[in-house]
Design a protein around this motif. Structure first.
Motif, PDB file in Angstrom:
ATOM      1  N   LEU A   9       0.803  -1.382  -0.150  1.00 50.69           N
ATOM      2  CA  LEU A   9      -0.112  -0.240   0.062  1.00 50.69           C
ATOM      3  C   LEU A   9       0.801   1.248   0.047  1.00 50.69           C
ATOM      4  CD1 LEU A   9      -2.825   1.196  -0.121  1.00 50.69           C
ATOM      5  CD2 LEU A   9      -2.993   1.006   2.458  1.00 50.69           C
ATOM      6  N   PRO A  10       1.846   1.337   0.793  1.00 46.70           N
ATOM      7  CA  PRO A  10       2.896   2.749   0.775  1.00 46.70           C
ATOM      8  C   PRO A  10       3.282   2.911  -0.676  1.00 46.70           C
ATOM      9  CG  PRO A  10       3.072   1.223   2.768  1.00 46.70           C
ATOM     10  CD  PRO A  10       2.383   0.503   1.944  1.00 46.70           C
ATOM     11  N   LEU A  11       3.865   1.857  -1.070  1.00 45.52           N
ATOM     12  CA  LEU A  11       4.608   2.206  -2.536  1.00 45.52           C
ATOM     13  C   LEU A  11       3.301   2.086  -3.654  1.00 45.52           C
ATOM     14  CD1 LEU A  11       7.627  -0.386  -2.361  1.00 45.52           C
ATOM     15  CD2 LEU A  11       7.807   1.955  -2.844  1.00 45.52           C
ATOM     16  N   SER A  12       2.465   1.838  -3.555  1.00 42.83           N
ATOM     17  CA  SER A  12       1.322   2.043  -4.530  1.00 42.83           C
ATOM     18  C   SER A  12       0.804   3.267  -4.400  1.00 42.83           C
ATOM     19  CB  SER A  12      -0.015   0.744  -4.152  1.00 42.83           C
ATOM     20  OG  SER A  12       0.618  -0.448  -4.473  1.00 42.83           O
ATOM     21  N   ARG A  13       0.700   3.841  -3.205  1.00 43.96           N
ATOM     22  CA  ARG A  13       0.016   5.037  -3.015  1.00 43.96           C
ATOM     23  C   ARG A  13       1.360   6.005  -3.676  1.00 43.96           C
ATOM     24  NH1 ARG A  13      -2.723   5.096   2.890  1.00 43.96           N
ATOM     25  NH2 ARG A  13      -4.781   4.487   2.018  1.00 43.96           N
ATOM     26  N   LEU A  14       2.737   5.867  -3.339  1.00 42.37           N
ATOM     27  CA  LEU A  14       3.590   6.821  -3.897  1.00 42.37           C
ATOM     28  C   LEU A  14       3.781   6.551  -5.249  1.00 42.37           C
ATOM     29  CD1 LEU A  14       6.144   8.326  -2.987  1.00 42.37           C
ATOM     30  CD2 LEU A  14       7.555   6.059  -2.950  1.00 42.37           C
ATOM     31  N   ALA A  15       3.637   5.580  -5.762  1.00 41.77           N
ATOM     32  CA  ALA A  15       3.776   5.329  -7.405  1.00 41.77           C
ATOM     33  C   ALA A  15       2.735   5.493  -8.226  1.00 41.77           C
ATOM     34  CB  ALA A  15       4.619   3.950  -7.567  1.00 41.77           C
ATOM     35  N   GLY A  16       1.641   5.420  -7.379  1.00 40.27           N
ATOM     36  CA  GLY A  16       0.274   5.834  -8.361  1.00 40.27           C
ATOM     37  C   GLY A  16      -0.058   4.594  -9.224  1.00 40.27           C
ATOM     38  N   ARG A  17       0.287   3.253  -8.771  1.00 42.95           N
ATOM     39  CA  ARG A  17       0.082   2.230  -9.386  1.00 42.95           C
ATOM     40  C   ARG A  17      -0.095   1.244  -8.315  1.00 42.95           C
ATOM     41  NH1 ARG A  17       3.846   2.996 -13.682  1.00 42.95           N
ATOM     42  NH2 ARG A  17       4.128   5.082 -12.929  1.00 42.95           N
ATOM     43  N   GLY A  39      -2.043 -15.666  -9.564  1.00 38.97           N
ATOM     44  CA  GLY A  39      -2.898 -14.914 -10.629  1.00 38.97           C
ATOM     45  C   GLY A  39      -2.444 -13.762 -10.947  1.00 38.97           C
ATOM     46  N   LEU A  40      -1.243 -13.107 -10.505  1.00 39.00           N
ATOM     47  CA  LEU A  40      -0.694 -11.979 -11.057  1.00 39.00           C
ATOM     48  C   LEU A  40      -0.061 -11.924 -12.298  1.00 39.00           C
ATOM     49  CD1 LEU A  40      -0.245  -8.991 -10.146  1.00 39.00           C
ATOM     50  CD2 LEU A  40       1.582  -9.534  -8.970  1.00 39.00           C
ATOM     51  N   THR A  41      -0.481 -10.909 -13.086  1.00 40.00           N
ATOM     52  CA  THR A  41       0.095 -10.756 -14.480  1.00 40.00           C
ATOM     53  C   THR A  41       0.728  -9.328 -14.480  1.00 40.00           C
ATOM     54  OG1 THR A  41      -1.233 -12.410 -15.694  1.00 40.00           O
ATOM     55  CG2 THR A  41       0.041 -10.848 -17.197  1.00 40.00           C
ATOM     56  N   PRO A  42       2.023  -9.108 -14.033  1.00 42.32           N
ATOM     57  CA  PRO A  42       2.438  -7.564 -14.038  1.00 42.32           C
ATOM     58  C   PRO A  42       2.772  -7.119 -15.431  1.00 42.32           C
ATOM     59  CG  PRO A  42       4.395  -9.228 -13.345  1.00 42.32           C
ATOM     60  CD  PRO A  42       2.983 -10.000 -13.651  1.00 42.32           C
ATOM     61  N   ASP A  43       2.695  -5.464 -15.004  1.00 43.36           N
ATOM     62  CA  ASP A  43       3.101  -5.046 -16.453  1.00 43.36           C
ATOM     63  C   ASP A  43       4.826  -4.845 -16.508  1.00 43.36           C
ATOM     64  OD1 ASP A  43       0.477  -4.739 -17.514  1.00 43.36           O
ATOM     65  OD2 ASP A  43       0.183  -3.241 -15.818  1.00 43.36           O
ATOM     66  N   ALA A  44       5.592  -5.058 -15.446  1.00 45.47           N
ATOM     67  CA  ALA A  44       6.938  -4.846 -15.410  1.00 45.47           C
ATOM     68  C   ALA A  44       7.364  -5.616 -14.110  1.00 45.47           C
ATOM     69  CB  ALA A  44       7.312  -3.392 -15.492  1.00 45.47           C
ATOM     70  N   TYR A  92      10.623   3.944  -5.223  1.00 39.51           N
ATOM     71  CA  TYR A  92      10.753   4.957  -4.181  1.00 39.51           C
ATOM     72  C   TYR A  92      10.970   6.284  -5.120  1.00 39.51           C
ATOM     73  CZ  TYR A  92       9.770   2.425  -0.025  1.00 39.51           C
ATOM     74  OH  TYR A  92       9.559   1.704   1.094  1.00 39.51           O
ATOM     75  N   GLY A  93      11.764   6.288  -6.011  1.00 39.10           N
ATOM     76  CA  GLY A  93      12.049   7.369  -6.681  1.00 39.10           C
ATOM     77  C   GLY A  93      11.278   7.691  -7.878  1.00 39.10           C
ATOM     78  N   ARG A  94      10.219   7.092  -8.255  1.00 39.90           N
ATOM     79  CA  ARG A  94       9.561   7.108  -9.389  1.00 39.90           C
ATOM     80  C   ARG A  94      10.029   7.463 -10.552  1.00 39.90           C
ATOM     81  NH1 ARG A  94       5.325  11.194  -6.082  1.00 39.90           N
ATOM     82  NH2 ARG A  94       7.326  11.612  -5.218  1.00 39.90           N
ATOM     83  N   LEU A  95      11.180   6.673 -10.786  1.00 37.24           N
ATOM     84  CA  LEU A  95      11.708   6.792 -12.068  1.00 37.24           C
ATOM     85  C   LEU A  95      11.159   6.825 -13.323  1.00 37.24           C
ATOM     86  CD1 LEU A  95      15.450   5.065 -11.077  1.00 37.24           C
ATOM     87  CD2 LEU A  95      14.427   7.394 -10.413  1.00 37.24           C
ATOM     88  N   ALA A  96      11.695   7.289 -14.327  1.00 42.80           N
ATOM     89  CA  ALA A  96      11.118   7.380 -15.608  1.00 42.80           C
ATOM     90  C   ALA A  96      11.031   6.140 -16.393  1.00 42.80           C
ATOM     91  CB  ALA A  96      11.830   8.452 -16.599  1.00 42.80           C
ATOM     92  N   GLU A  97      11.797   5.181 -15.892  1.00 38.56           N
ATOM     93  CA  GLU A  97      11.600   3.703 -16.544  1.00 38.56           C
ATOM     94  C   GLU A  97      10.481   3.188 -16.369  1.00 38.56           C
ATOM     95  OE1 GLU A  97      15.579   4.884 -16.963  1.00 38.56           O
ATOM     96  OE2 GLU A  97      14.279   4.747 -15.211  1.00 38.56           O
ATOM     97  N   LEU A  98       9.378   3.425 -15.211  1.00 35.00           N
ATOM     98  CA  LEU A  98       8.056   3.069 -14.950  1.00 35.00           C
ATOM     99  C   LEU A  98       7.242   3.829 -15.821  1.00 35.00           C
ATOM    100  CD1 LEU A  98       8.348   2.388 -11.050  1.00 35.00           C
ATOM    101  CD2 LEU A  98       8.322   0.839 -12.713  1.00 35.00           C
ATOM    102  N   ASP A  99       6.584   3.467 -16.837  1.00 34.78           N
ATOM    103  CA  ASP A  99       5.596   4.023 -17.652  1.00 34.78           C
ATOM    104  C   ASP A  99       4.303   4.353 -17.087  1.00 34.78           C
ATOM    105  OD1 ASP A  99       7.988   3.892 -19.757  1.00 34.78           O
ATOM    106  OD2 ASP A  99       6.808   2.251 -20.749  1.00 34.78           O
TER     107      ASP A  99
END
Length: 310
Positions: free
Chosen positions: A13-21, A150-155, A271-278
């Motif tokens: 939850l903390p990282l999901s809120r931070l990253a917006g995904r 059952g998880l299929t991640p996008d990255a 944590y850094g919300r780097l640009a490699e995360l589309d």
């Protein structure tokens, strides 16, 4: 039963809120040896034991040696682990705690590795820390577990040292049919042999490791790891030691789990919300590779060191 365990897959939850995904964590820090290494090294040790080997010989600065020692103890085999002079007293103590013999030799892992291979006898098996298809096969099981959940991640985000984890994850992703998902491969500056190789178009050997993330301390990635970057989408990204350490500290606060700076490199991508995360990566899997060799005191010292250097 395999020597490794099925580790938790948790929604952060903390990282999901931070990253917006949605950010999912594969908690390899929960392995009995403290890192993902037990998956592949455990499999390799089991195979060697089945063919009658009497002694396991490994080279490692930490986690691979701990995994080999743990596997050997459970299989009833003698283990020798060759470590470089830079290996911490804590890491050596963890290897010895498993009943293995530690031999300190050389200024870097490459020298310890050469000494380990030179010591092999007729009834010995060499356990490489990252460059062995058996290891990749074992590491792939962590993706099998995610797919079964059952998880299929996008990255998939992970840290890269010699490339063994990345190769295992890629093998598991191929089995699961996730070929469209990029692998985001994180390193720290000063231990960035993969990123430099991708930029140069050929494998680069670093003259030395200049990073606190000693578990990323292979001066050159495995040949197969570099080849993978030509076959599928691998985004090589570098973070600073400070970013990796800050990510470890934040992760300790957010998830009550202590990991080492090598693992912090992968966490720093989120944590850094780097640009490699589309923006269209709505489900992201982070491999929390773990690492047993960092203590709370060491992490605090690393934080002071990186702050002083800023």
């Amino acid at each position: 039963m395999p020597l490794h365990i099925a580790t938790p897959l948790i929604h952060s939850l903390p990282l999901s809120r931070l990253a917006g995904r949605d950010v999912w964590l594969k908690m390899e820090s929960s392995q009995p040896s403290g890192s993902f290494k037990l998956r592949g090294i455990g499999l390799a040790c089991e195979r060697h034991a089945a063919r009658g080997v009497r002694r396991l010989v490994s080279s490692s600065g930490g986690n691979a040696g701990i995994a080999a020692a743990h596997a050997g103890r459970r299989l009833g085999l003698a283990v020798q682990v060759f470590v470089p002079e830079t290996t911490t007293a804590h890491a050596k103590a963890l290897i010895e705690q498993e009943g293995a013999t530690v031999i300190v030799t050389g200024a870097s892992w490459q020298e310890a590795n050469a000494a380990a291979q030179a010591s092999l006898g007729a009834n010995d098996a060499f356990i490489h820390p990252f460059d062995d298809p058996l290891l990749w096969q074992g590491h792939a099981s962590l993706i099998d577990e995610v797919a079964q959940a059952g998880l299929t991640p996008d990255a998939v985000v992970l840290a890269v040292g010699g490339g063994g984890l990345m190769l295992g994850v890629a093998e598991g992703m191929a089995r699961a049919g996730w070929l469209g998902a990029p692998i985001i491969a994180a390193e720290t500056v000063g231990a960035d042999s993969l990123a430099q190789s991708v930029a140069a178009g050929h494998r680069v050997e670093l003259p030395a490791i200049r990073s606190l993330a000693s578990s990323l301390g292979a001066r050159q990635v495995a040949e197969r790891a570099f080849a993978l970057t030509r076959e599928r989408e691998v985004r090589a990204v570098t973070v600073s030691d400070a970013q990796a350490v800050q990510a470890c500290q934040a992760f300790l606060d957010d998830h009550r789990t202590l990991v080492e700076p090598a693992c912090g490199a992968a966490l720093a991508v989120v944590y850094g919300r780097l640009a490699e995360l589309d923006d269209d990566m709505h489900e992201v899997l982070v491999v929390v590779c773990g690492g047993a060799t960092t203590t709370a005191g060491q992490l605090a010292r690393y934080a002071q060191m990186t702050a002083a250097a800023a």
